[in-house]
Design an enzyme around this catalytic site. Structure first.
Site, PDB file in Angstrom:
ATOM      1  N   GLY A  19       0.804  -1.218   0.000  1.00  0.00           N
ATOM      2  CA  GLY A  19       0.000   0.000   0.000  1.00  0.00           C
ATOM      3  C   GLY A  19       0.832   1.261   0.000  1.00  0.00           C
ATOM      4  O   GLY A  19       0.451   2.266  -0.625  1.00  0.00           O
ATOM      5  N   ASP A  20       1.956   1.241   0.685  1.00  0.00           N
ATOM      6  CA  ASP A  20       2.863   2.390   0.680  1.00  0.00           C
ATOM      7  C   ASP A  20       3.342   2.675  -0.737  1.00  0.00           C
ATOM      8  O   ASP A  20       3.349   3.828  -1.184  1.00  0.00           O
ATOM      9  CB  ASP A  20       4.052   2.119   1.603  1.00  0.00           C
ATOM     10  CG  ASP A  20       5.072   3.227   1.576  1.00  0.00           C
ATOM     11  OD1 ASP A  20       4.731   4.378   1.897  1.00  0.00           O
ATOM     12  OD2 ASP A  20       6.241   2.945   1.229  1.00  0.00           O
ATOM     13  N   ALA A  21       3.714   1.625  -1.456  1.00  0.00           N
ATOM     14  CA  ALA A  21       4.167   1.794  -2.843  1.00  0.00           C
ATOM     15  C   ALA A  21       3.036   2.294  -3.738  1.00  0.00           C
ATOM     16  O   ALA A  21       3.244   3.171  -4.585  1.00  0.00           O
ATOM     17  CB  ALA A  21       4.725   0.469  -3.371  1.00  0.00           C
TER      18      ALA A  21
END
Length: 129
Positions: A19-21
């Protein structure tokens, strides 16, 4: 696309890693599409979005529109244990940020592009350099 039963086997931190990416790419793509600014300026602007305080705020704004399955992912994400600490956020904001990233990772890996794009669109409305 990964099945719901398989996704439940993923740790919240693994979902948050993805999700960060996803969030970083969405922010950078949006800012780049709105501006001809150089990379330094784009990076500076992206930092206004890609941080625990902002992600915590975004999650708070979205929570009442989440499905039951999404709420469960968020709950697991908040309770995830991590050794990391946010630079400029409290523990609650960092937990919310992890939960938000886990939600995005879950939507991405499940192949639910429409819902992912809906939530990212809400997060990025007004994003310009």
């Amino acid at each position: 696309m990964i099945s719901e039963s398989e996704l439940k086997k993923y740790s919240s931190t693994a979902l948050a890693f993805v999700g960060d990416a996803v969030f970083t790419l969405a922010v950078r793509a949006r800012l780049t599409s709105c501006s001809l600014a150089k990379s330094g300026k784009l990076h500076e602007e992206s930092n206004k979005y890609i941080n625990a305080v902002n992600q915590s705020r975004l999650l708070t704004e979205l929570e009442e529109m989440l499905t039951t399955a999404e709420q469960e992912v968020v709950r697991r994400g908040r309770n995830a244990y991590t050794n990391n600490k946010a630079k400029a956020a409290g523990l609650g904001e960092y937990a919310d940020s992890t939960a938000y990233e886990a939600l995005l990772g879950y939507l991405y890996l499940s192949g639910n592009e429409n819902r992912l794009n809906e939530l990212l669109g809400l997060a990025l409305k007004g994003a310009r350099v």
